[in-house]
Each structure stands twice: as structure tokens, then as C-alpha cells.
Write a protein that holds these residues in place. Structure first.
Motif, short mmCIF file in Angstrom:
data_model
loop_
_atom_site.label_atom_id
_atom_site.label_comp_id
_atom_site.label_asym_id
_atom_site.label_seq_id
_atom_site.Cartn_x
_atom_site.Cartn_y
_atom_site.Cartn_z
N ARG A 237 -31.50 -34.80 27.19
CA ARG A 237 -30.42 -35.07 26.21
C ARG A 237 -29.77 -33.79 25.73
NH1 ARG A 237 -33.38 -37.69 23.24
NH2 ARG A 237 -33.84 -36.21 21.55
N ASN A 238 -30.57 -32.77 25.47
CA ASN A 238 -30.01 -31.50 25.03
C ASN A 238 -29.29 -30.76 26.16
OD1 ASN A 238 -30.71 -30.77 22.07
ND2 ASN A 238 -32.60 -31.67 22.83
N TYR A 239 -29.78 -30.91 27.37
CA TYR A 239 -29.05 -30.32 28.50
C TYR A 239 -27.67 -30.97 28.62
CZ TYR A 239 -27.93 -28.69 33.20
OH TYR A 239 -27.32 -28.10 34.27
N GLN A 240 -27.62 -32.28 28.52
CA GLN A 240 -26.34 -32.98 28.57
C GLN A 240 -25.37 -32.48 27.49
OE1 GLN A 240 -28.31 -36.85 28.15
NE2 GLN A 240 -27.19 -37.57 29.94
N ALA A 241 -25.91 -32.24 26.30
CA ALA A 241 -25.07 -31.87 25.16
C ALA A 241 -24.69 -30.40 25.16
CB ALA A 241 -25.78 -32.21 23.85
N LEU A 242 -25.60 -29.54 25.61
CA LEU A 242 -25.39 -28.09 25.47
C LEU A 242 -24.78 -27.43 26.71
CD1 LEU A 242 -28.72 -27.11 23.65
CD2 LEU A 242 -26.42 -27.27 22.66
N ASN A 265 -35.73 -25.17 57.06
CA ASN A 265 -36.67 -25.07 55.94
C ASN A 265 -36.17 -24.25 54.76
OD1 ASN A 265 -36.88 -22.63 57.55
ND2 ASN A 265 -38.74 -22.15 56.44
N VAL A 266 -34.86 -24.12 54.61
CA VAL A 266 -34.30 -23.37 53.48
C VAL A 266 -33.39 -24.29 52.67
CG1 VAL A 266 -32.87 -21.43 52.76
CG2 VAL A 266 -34.41 -21.17 54.71
N ALA A 267 -33.62 -24.36 51.37
CA ALA A 267 -32.84 -25.24 50.51
C ALA A 267 -32.22 -24.44 49.37
CB ALA A 267 -33.73 -26.35 49.94
N PHE A 268 -31.03 -24.85 48.97
CA PHE A 268 -30.33 -24.27 47.83
C PHE A 268 -30.08 -25.36 46.80
CE2 PHE A 268 -29.41 -21.12 51.06
CZ PHE A 268 -29.48 -19.93 50.36
N ASP A 269 -30.59 -25.16 45.60
CA ASP A 269 -30.30 -26.05 44.47
C ASP A 269 -29.17 -25.39 43.69
OD1 ASP A 269 -32.53 -27.41 45.36
OD2 ASP A 269 -33.85 -26.58 43.83
N VAL A 270 -28.05 -26.07 43.59
CA VAL A 270 -26.84 -25.48 43.02
C VAL A 270 -26.43 -26.26 41.78
CG1 VAL A 270 -24.45 -24.83 43.46
CG2 VAL A 270 -26.13 -24.67 45.30
N TYR A 271 -26.59 -25.64 40.63
CA TYR A 271 -26.28 -26.24 39.34
C TYR A 271 -25.08 -25.52 38.72
CZ TYR A 271 -31.26 -27.28 40.08
OH TYR A 271 -32.47 -27.66 40.61
N PRO A 272 -24.43 -26.10 37.72
CA PRO A 272 -23.37 -25.36 37.05
C PRO A 272 -23.86 -24.08 36.40
CG PRO A 272 -23.29 -27.69 36.47
CD PRO A 272 -24.56 -27.48 37.22
N ALA A 306 -29.60 -21.67 26.74
CA ALA A 306 -30.32 -22.91 26.44
C ALA A 306 -30.27 -23.87 27.63
CB ALA A 306 -29.71 -23.57 25.20
N ALA A 307 -29.11 -23.98 28.27
CA ALA A 307 -28.98 -24.88 29.41
C ALA A 307 -29.90 -24.46 30.54
CB ALA A 307 -27.53 -24.90 29.90
N ARG A 308 -30.02 -23.16 30.77
CA ARG A 308 -30.91 -22.68 31.84
C ARG A 308 -32.37 -22.96 31.52
NH1 ARG A 308 -27.13 -17.33 32.26
NH2 ARG A 308 -25.59 -18.27 33.67
N TYR A 309 -32.74 -22.80 30.27
CA TYR A 309 -34.11 -23.12 29.87
C TYR A 309 -34.38 -24.62 30.05
CZ TYR A 309 -38.04 -24.33 26.90
OH TYR A 309 -39.22 -24.86 26.44
N LEU A 310 -33.45 -25.45 29.61
CA LEU A 310 -33.62 -26.89 29.72
C LEU A 310 -33.62 -27.34 31.18
CD1 LEU A 310 -31.31 -27.85 26.75
CD2 LEU A 310 -33.80 -28.15 26.81
#
Length: 369
Positions: A237-242, A265-272, A306-310
Motif C-alpha cells: 500500500r505504501n509503495y503504491q502511494a509513495l 539464465n540471465v534475468a533483468f527485473d526492471v522497475y520504475p 522509500a519506494a526502493r526500500y518497499l
């Protein structure tokens, strides 16, 4: 009616002879990610990487260039650089007999008292390893064969590029997580969409019905959009908000999580808010080492931190759930009650993976039956 496609048979996840065949036919020519350019920003900075008996040393030269070599002295094979990373100054010095090499790999000096007066130094520099840099990430391979990383990633290069600006910096250090499973079970699970609503309630709350999946020739892609409906879980919820807006992203990328798996065998997780790579390093037919690290853009905003921690909190739970899942599957692979199973119409990535694996190894699913 056509019979459904079948998954790879269980014996391919436990058999030592097949593991050795994979080692020779798949992993010799497969690109492996070592690190990002900004992991080694200064002259003498290096990253060391071990893979199926090969030892890689990637180092930044005095001229600013990055090069990759076999991490072995040309005299008596001693490992040159220790640990996962460090700085060797302006020379790479062998701790066994003190032969030293320039950061460009040339043999610079052999102690005179050792009697190698007639040695041709030009013939005894460090052995180079084929290297390619793609969007700032450094890849190596041990034999030619497959297309370049750029060619393999071409279907998604344009959408990846905004997430990979030159100023990406490592968030912490490489983490190594051993798992008592075959590497393919981790790879299969990464590209499996059917387990998301069953086994990942957090991702289901975050993505709602938006989770998608597709298979390109050499890359699997999965994605989900962060929904606006507040999650019942406080971290989600806080990730969504922050989660703040990022200037380098446009449109839906501001709230989309993308996942890309580069064969094999190599993966990339790509977040904002960040990007990480995850590598499934095979150790034995039933042992794999997951190697991973995250990267971020410099951003002092409290919301970004905060978003990175969440994000980490959320994915720590996802990883814990996946750890249990892949062990359950590996356990089942060792049972005489399972041989192979049908693939549903949406399991396009697993079908594509199975076709490439059997095609490159030259071993059919029925070979051991």
C-alpha cells in the motif's frame, strides 16, 4: 484436436550426463553478465566472476577501457584477483611468483632472478575473453555461436533504454543465494505466469488483472502494472502511494514492473525505481547459485528512497515464496510418479525454452525413456 505441448521431462532436471551436455552445448556460447560499467568506475577496479570452472576478471584500464580476461596467470595458472571485486592498482600481480600484468592484459614484468631472460612477453599476456557491453552492462562468453547480446535483446532494447541511463549506480553489492534445485527450475519459474495468482498474493494485489507474458526468440518478457486500489498489505500500500514520478520514464512505465529473461539464465527485473539482474548459475544437476544486484539512478528524494526500500520488502516475500515453490518442483522431479506434463496455451515461454534447450543440446525429451 492437436495434443498439447509437453514440458521437459523430469530426468533433464536431475541427470549428470545431461548436465554435462548443457555445459558443453548451451553454456559455452551463452552470454553471462558480469557487472555494470559503474561497478568498476576507476582504473584498476575489477570484478571477478566464476562460472562452471571458468574464472573471469573484468578490469578498468588506465586508458578508461574495460576488458575481460581469464583470471589465471600465464605462468602456473594461479588465480590472480581474489574476492568478487576490488582494485589492483596499476598492475595485476600474481601472488604466486610475482609475474605482473598491465591493466590491458600485457605481461609487464617477470622477476629477473627467475631466469626467464628469453621469454617473449608479447606471447604471454593474459588470455582475453569475448566481451560485449549492452546498455552499460558487461557480458562475456567463452565461445562464439549465439547472436550478440544486442541482437538477442533487440525486441526490447528501445523500451529498456530509458531504464538504463549512464548514471546507474550499484545499490549494495552482489548477493549470492544457493538453491538445492536444477537451474532450469529457477528459469522455468521465472517465466511461469500460471503460478502468480496461486502462489504470489502480493503480486496479485499489486498487478490485479494486468499481468502479461510473451516470448521473443531469445528473450521472455513478463509485466504487470501497479494498480491504484490500495493493497491490504502495508508495504504494498505504501509503495503504491509513495512511488514518485521519474523524469526519465514516460506513460505506463511510471508504474509498470517489467521482467526480461535473456536465454538461457540471465534475468533483468526492471522497475520504475530501480533495475536489477538475477543470474541462475548452475553448479550441479541439483544445485544452483542465484547471483543478483540492484542498480538505481542518483535520487535524493525521500519518496524514491522509500519506494526502493518497499520494493525490497515486497520482493523479499516473493523470493521466499519462490524458494519454496522451486524446491517442491525439484522434489517432484525426483519422483518416479512424474515424467512430463502438458503445457497450457498461455505457457508460451516454457514452450519456447523447451524448444531451444532440446534443439541446442540435440537431446529429445524421449532420449532417456
Amino acid at each position: 484436436m492437436n495434443a498439447p505441448a509437453q514440458s521437459l521431462p523430469a530426468w533433464m532436471y536431475t541427470d549428470q550426463a545431461f548436465f554435462e551436455r548443457e555445459r558443453a552445448t548451451i553454456f559455452r556460447t551463452a552470454w553471462q553478465v558480469v557487472c555494470h560499467l559503474n561497478d568498476i568506475p576507476e582504473a584498476g577496479d575489477y570484478q571477478a566472476f566464476d562460472f562452471l570452472g571458468e574464472k573471469v576478471l573484468t578490469v578498468r584500464g588506465d586508458d578508461g577501457e574495460v576488458r575481460s580476461f581469464h583470471n589465471a596467470c600465464r605462468h602456473r595458472a594461479s588465480r590472480l584477483a581474489d574476492g568478487n571485486q576490488g582494485n589492483c592498482g596499476h598492475r595485476i600481480v600474481c601472488p604466486y611468483h610475482a609475474w605482473s600484468y598491465g591493466l590491458d592484459g600485457r605481461l609487464a614484468n617477470v622477476p629477473r632472478w627467475q631466469g626467464f631472460d628469453d621469454l617473449d612477453k608479447a606471447e604471454h599476456g593474459l588470455k582475453p575473453i569475448e566481451q560485449e557491453i549492452f546498455l552499460g552492462f558487461i557480458f562475456v562468453r567463452f565461445e562464439s555461436g549465439l547472436p550478440s547480446v544486442a541482437e538477442m535483446m533487440a525486441p526490447y532494447a528501445a523500451e529498456l533504454a530509458p531504464h538504463c541511463p549512464p548514471d546507474l549506480i550499484p545499490q549494495g553489492r552482489v548477493t549470492l543465494r544457493p538453491r538445492p534445485v536444477n537451474w532450469k527450475n529457477i528459469s522455468d519459474n521465472y517465466s511461469d505466469s500460471l503460478h502468480i495468482p496461486v502462489a504470489h498474493p502480493g503480486l496479485t494485489r499489486l498487478f490485479g488483472p494486468t499481468y502479461g507474458i510473451e516470448a521473443a526468440p531469445w528473450v521472455d518478457k513478463m509485466w504487470g502494472d501497479i494498480t491504484e486500489a490500495p493493497s491490504a498489505n502495508w508495504a504494498e500500500r505504501n509503495y503504491q502511494a509513495l512511488l514518485p514520478a521519474f523524469d526519465h520514464l514516460e506513460g505506463r512505465d511510471q508504474r509498470r514492473w517489467n521482467y526480461y529473461k535473456l536465454w538461457p539464465n540471465v534475468a533483468f527485473d526492471v522497475y520504475p525505481d530501480q533495475i536489477d539482474f538475477m543470474q541462475f548459475i548452475p553448479i550441479s544437476p541439483t544445485e544452483t547459485l542465484i547471483r543478483e544486484i540492484a542498480y538505481v539512478r542518483p535520487d535524493a528524494r525521500r519518496e524514491a528512497k522509500a519506494a526502493r526500500y518497499l520494493n525490497w520488502r515486497i520482493n523479499r516475500q516473493v523470493n521466499a515464496e519462490d524458494t519454496v515453490l522451486i524446491k517442491r518442483v525439484q522434489d517432484g522431479m525426483e519422483s518416479s510418479g512424474y515424467t512430463s506434463g502438458p503445457l497450457g496455451p498461455s505457457e508460451v515461454c516454457l514452450k519456447s525454452f523447451a524448444e531451444k534447450l532440446t534443439g541446442l543440446t540435440g537431446v529429445t525429451a524421449e532420449a532417456a525413456e
